[in-house]
Motif scaffolding. Structure first.
Motif, short mmCIF file in Angstrom:
data_model
loop_
_atom_site.label_atom_id
_atom_site.label_comp_id
_atom_site.label_asym_id
_atom_site.label_seq_id
_atom_site.Cartn_x
_atom_site.Cartn_y
_atom_site.Cartn_z
N PRO A 263 0.79 -1.24 0.00
CA PRO A 263 0.00 0.00 0.00
C PRO A 263 0.82 1.29 0.00
CG PRO A 263 -0.15 -1.12 2.12
CD PRO A 263 0.51 -2.08 1.19
N GLN A 264 2.08 1.23 0.45
CA GLN A 264 2.90 2.45 0.49
C GLN A 264 3.79 2.62 -0.75
OE1 GLN A 264 4.63 3.47 4.40
NE2 GLN A 264 3.85 1.51 5.14
N MET A 265 3.66 1.71 -1.70
CA MET A 265 4.58 1.73 -2.84
C MET A 265 4.27 2.90 -3.77
SD MET A 265 5.54 -1.37 -5.49
CE MET A 265 6.47 -2.26 -4.23
N ARG A 266 5.33 3.62 -4.14
CA ARG A 266 5.27 4.62 -5.20
C ARG A 266 6.18 4.16 -6.33
NH1 ARG A 266 6.71 10.21 -2.91
NH2 ARG A 266 5.52 10.99 -4.68
N TYR A 267 6.27 4.95 -7.41
CA TYR A 267 6.86 4.40 -8.62
C TYR A 267 8.00 5.24 -9.18
CZ TYR A 267 2.42 1.90 -8.45
OH TYR A 267 1.35 1.16 -8.05
N LEU A 268 8.96 4.53 -9.75
CA LEU A 268 9.98 5.11 -10.60
C LEU A 268 9.73 4.60 -12.01
CD1 LEU A 268 13.09 4.37 -8.34
CD2 LEU A 268 11.93 6.58 -8.58
N VAL A 269 9.53 5.50 -12.95
CA VAL A 269 9.37 5.11 -14.35
C VAL A 269 10.76 5.11 -14.96
CG1 VAL A 269 8.22 5.60 -16.54
CG2 VAL A 269 7.06 6.12 -14.38
N THR A 270 11.45 3.97 -14.92
CA THR A 270 12.85 3.94 -15.30
C THR A 270 13.06 3.83 -16.81
OG1 THR A 270 13.08 1.53 -15.01
CG2 THR A 270 13.51 2.93 -13.09
N GLU A 271 11.99 3.64 -17.57
CA GLU A 271 12.03 3.74 -19.03
C GLU A 271 10.67 4.25 -19.49
OE1 GLU A 271 13.02 0.18 -21.16
OE2 GLU A 271 14.68 -0.34 -19.81
N PHE A 272 10.69 5.20 -20.41
CA PHE A 272 9.43 5.58 -21.05
C PHE A 272 9.69 6.19 -22.41
CE2 PHE A 272 10.46 9.74 -19.26
CZ PHE A 272 9.96 10.65 -20.19
N ASN A 273 8.71 6.06 -23.26
CA ASN A 273 8.71 6.72 -24.56
C ASN A 273 7.29 6.66 -25.11
OD1 ASN A 273 9.54 8.06 -26.87
ND2 ASN A 273 11.37 6.80 -27.11
N ILE A 274 6.97 7.56 -26.02
CA ILE A 274 5.63 7.56 -26.60
C ILE A 274 5.52 6.62 -27.78
CG2 ILE A 274 5.16 9.88 -25.77
CD1 ILE A 274 5.65 10.91 -28.62
N ARG A 275 6.61 5.94 -28.12
CA ARG A 275 6.61 4.91 -29.17
C ARG A 275 7.25 3.64 -28.60
NH1 ARG A 275 4.38 8.69 -31.17
NH2 ARG A 275 4.77 9.73 -33.17
N LEU A 276 6.93 2.50 -29.22
CA LEU A 276 7.63 1.27 -28.87
C LEU A 276 9.04 1.26 -29.42
CD1 LEU A 276 5.02 -1.63 -29.17
CD2 LEU A 276 6.33 -0.97 -27.16
N ASN A 277 9.22 1.82 -30.61
CA ASN A 277 10.56 1.99 -31.16
C ASN A 277 10.56 3.28 -31.96
OD1 ASN A 277 9.99 1.49 -34.10
ND2 ASN A 277 9.39 -0.52 -33.32
N LEU A 278 11.72 3.66 -32.43
CA LEU A 278 11.85 4.95 -33.11
C LEU A 278 12.33 4.77 -34.55
CD1 LEU A 278 13.29 7.18 -30.26
CD2 LEU A 278 10.96 7.09 -31.13
N GLU A 279 11.83 3.73 -35.22
CA GLU A 279 12.13 3.57 -36.64
C GLU A 279 11.70 4.81 -37.41
OE1 GLU A 279 13.66 1.39 -38.47
OE2 GLU A 279 14.14 0.02 -36.81
N GLY A 280 12.58 5.30 -38.25
CA GLY A 280 12.29 6.52 -38.98
C GLY A 280 12.63 7.78 -38.23
N ASN A 281 13.14 7.64 -37.00
CA ASN A 281 13.57 8.81 -36.21
C ASN A 281 12.51 9.89 -36.06
OD1 ASN A 281 16.31 7.80 -35.83
ND2 ASN A 281 16.58 8.23 -38.01
N PRO A 282 11.29 9.55 -35.63
CA PRO A 282 10.26 10.59 -35.46
C PRO A 282 10.63 11.62 -34.41
CG PRO A 282 9.58 8.55 -34.39
CD PRO A 282 10.81 8.22 -35.19
N HIS A 283 11.53 11.26 -33.49
CA HIS A 283 11.91 12.18 -32.41
C HIS A 283 12.70 13.38 -32.92
CE1 HIS A 283 15.07 9.26 -32.99
NE2 HIS A 283 15.92 9.94 -32.26
N LEU A 284 13.07 13.37 -34.19
CA LEU A 284 13.74 14.53 -34.76
C LEU A 284 12.75 15.59 -35.26
CD1 LEU A 284 16.56 12.72 -36.80
CD2 LEU A 284 16.67 13.65 -34.48
N THR A 285 11.45 15.37 -35.07
CA THR A 285 10.43 16.28 -35.59
C THR A 285 9.74 17.05 -34.46
OG1 THR A 285 8.61 14.68 -35.49
CG2 THR A 285 10.00 14.64 -37.46
N ASN A 286 9.24 18.24 -34.80
CA ASN A 286 8.46 19.04 -33.85
C ASN A 286 7.14 18.36 -33.50
OD1 ASN A 286 10.41 21.02 -33.74
ND2 ASN A 286 9.35 22.41 -35.14
N GLU A 287 6.55 17.66 -34.44
CA GLU A 287 5.28 16.98 -34.17
C GLU A 287 5.46 15.96 -33.04
OE1 GLU A 287 1.68 14.62 -36.51
OE2 GLU A 287 3.56 15.06 -37.55
N TYR A 288 6.52 15.19 -33.12
CA TYR A 288 6.83 14.24 -32.04
C TYR A 288 7.06 15.00 -30.73
CZ TYR A 288 9.42 10.66 -29.40
OH TYR A 288 9.85 9.78 -28.43
#
Length: 436
Positions: A263-288
């Protein structure tokens, strides 16, 4: 070059609605209770070529340049993960650990003290992710290296391995729970928190053919037989949030599964991203970058999250590195979207968002959050006592919003594709525009 891993998806419904016009905005979501905004950091991948992280830990000038790049992206905390890829005992032990975990990454072995020295020289906290299969003696020796340098307060948590349910060993949950208990029991007197890997999901895609949720339940039962999870506040849960899982509802889903046991457990999100992978390098865009800003804000408002770490430098999301010629640490090494290939480290649009969030927009106590699909606003009280109000507008029209913060009515305006920070009087402090 990229280390791609299988990630379970959380199929969760999004229950926020947002209606807007060019001149007004209505946001539907409950305000949060006051809590400290999560610290922002990054996971680090040292086991794939080019080995710029290792070079930065071993070379002071390169390390100073790397630290400056991390700070420019708003990074305050770093995740250093053994991950079945590294042993601090030496090259032979590392080879044995890699074989045991079916890992084939090749990199030059380095002493753990290289990273300890880097932390000592620069203003970062760190998660230290040990291998539970190496036992409590190795884990204790690794942590004592930080303590001996006066860095105990810099350790956010001792993370107990990485995604063990996906390990090809494979790990049965009861064995992992017992190995984790060995380390927790031995290292508890050090007074440093622990971070326990968690997963949820109905799919049976694990090497053990157990569903993620069953694996987690059995592991927690095995651990709870030796460790008092109901009364421990020094054991964080580790979450990895990707794609559809990168939303506030994921935290609530984990709470329903975990809180009855811990009941007292809080969380560390030690990995996150809005994609499963970054094929095509979307993270280089403003939209991303704007999508990253929207989704990150929703999770940042969750009071049970202590810190968040993007996946992963130098390959993903917030930063990339270039040798000034043909190589950049993005997929395929080259991309026409790369705007700067001069030698050194470079921010992506998501990195610019991270910087604003860490320095200003999410730096302090969260006193209000109203989220939606394309627009959100929130307020934090910073450590120096000032109130910072932020309006995010990821639409193609100007957003105008009348809000009440701590009893004061404010009229806020944000141009299209922008994030704007205001003071307690509604005067603009800083804005970030990412048109697309």
């Amino acid at each position: 070059m990229m280390l791609q891993r299988r990630k379970p998806l959380l199929a969760l419904s999004l229950c926020l609605a947002l209606l807007f016009t060019p001149h007004s905005m209505k946001v539907s979501a409950a305000p949060t209770t006051s809590h400290r905004a999560p610290a922002l950091g990054t996971d680090m991948n040292f086991a794939d070529w080019p080995h710029v992280l290792i070079e930065g830990w071993q070379d002071k000038q390169k390390g100073d340049e790397m630290a400056a790049a991390f700070h420019s992206a708003g990074v305050k905390t770093l995740r250093f993960l053994f991950g079945g890829l590294y042993s601090p005992r030496g090259p032979e032990a590392t080879a044995a650990v890699k074989k045991e975990n079916h890992r084939t990454n090749e990199y030059p072995w380095f002493p753990l003290d290289d990273f300890v020295d880097f932390i000592a020289r620069h203003d970062f906290t760190t998660i230290v992710g040990v291998n539970v299969e190496e036992g409590p003696d190795v884990a204790s020796d690794a942590i004592q290296r930080f303590i001996a340098r006066g860095l105990k307060s810099r350790i956010v948590a001792i993370e107990l391995s990485n995604e063990p349910w996906l390990n090809e060993r494979p790990w049965m949950p009861e064995e992992f729970g017992a190995r984790a208990a060995d380390i927790i029991e031995r290292l508890t007197p050090l007074g440093i928190p622990f971070a326990l890997p968690l997963t949820v999901g109905k799919e049976k895609n694990t090497p053990t053919k157990l569903s993620d949720s069953e694996w987690k339940r059995r592991m927690l039962r095995a651990l709870a037989a030796r460790v008092d999870l109901k009364n421990r506040s020094d054991i964080y849960g580790v979450l990895h949030l990707y794609a559809r899982g990168m939303r506030a509802e994921s935290v609530k889903f984990f709470n329903r599964e975990v809180k009855p046991i811990a009941p007292q457990m809080r969380y560390l999100v030690t990995e996150f991203n809005i994609r499963l992978n970054l094929e095509g390098n979307p993270h280089l865009t403003n939209e991303y970058g704007m999508e990253f800003a929207r989704k990150l804000a929703g999770v940042m408002a969750e009071p049970d999250i202590v810190a968040m770490y993007t996946h992963s430098v130098p390959y993903h999301s917030i930063l990339y590195w270039s040798n000034g010629r043909r190589l950049a640490t993005v997929i395929s090494q080259r991309d026409e979207k790369l705007t700067d290939t001069s030698r050194g480290w470079h921010l992506t649009p998501a990195g610019r968002v991270y910087s604003l969030y860490s320095r200003l927009a999410w730096n302090g106590e969260v006193i209000e959050f109203r989220g939606g699909d394309k627009q959100s606003y929130w307020a934090v009280k910073s450590d120096d006592g000032r109130t910072v109000v932020t309006l995010l507008n990821d639409s193609n029209k100007t957003a105008k919003k009348k809000v009440s913060i701590t009893g004061t009515e404010l009229n806020l305006t944000a141009p299209p594709r922008s994030i704007v920070c205001f003071d307690a009087k509604g005067e603009e402090i800083e804005r970030l525009t990412l048109p697309y």
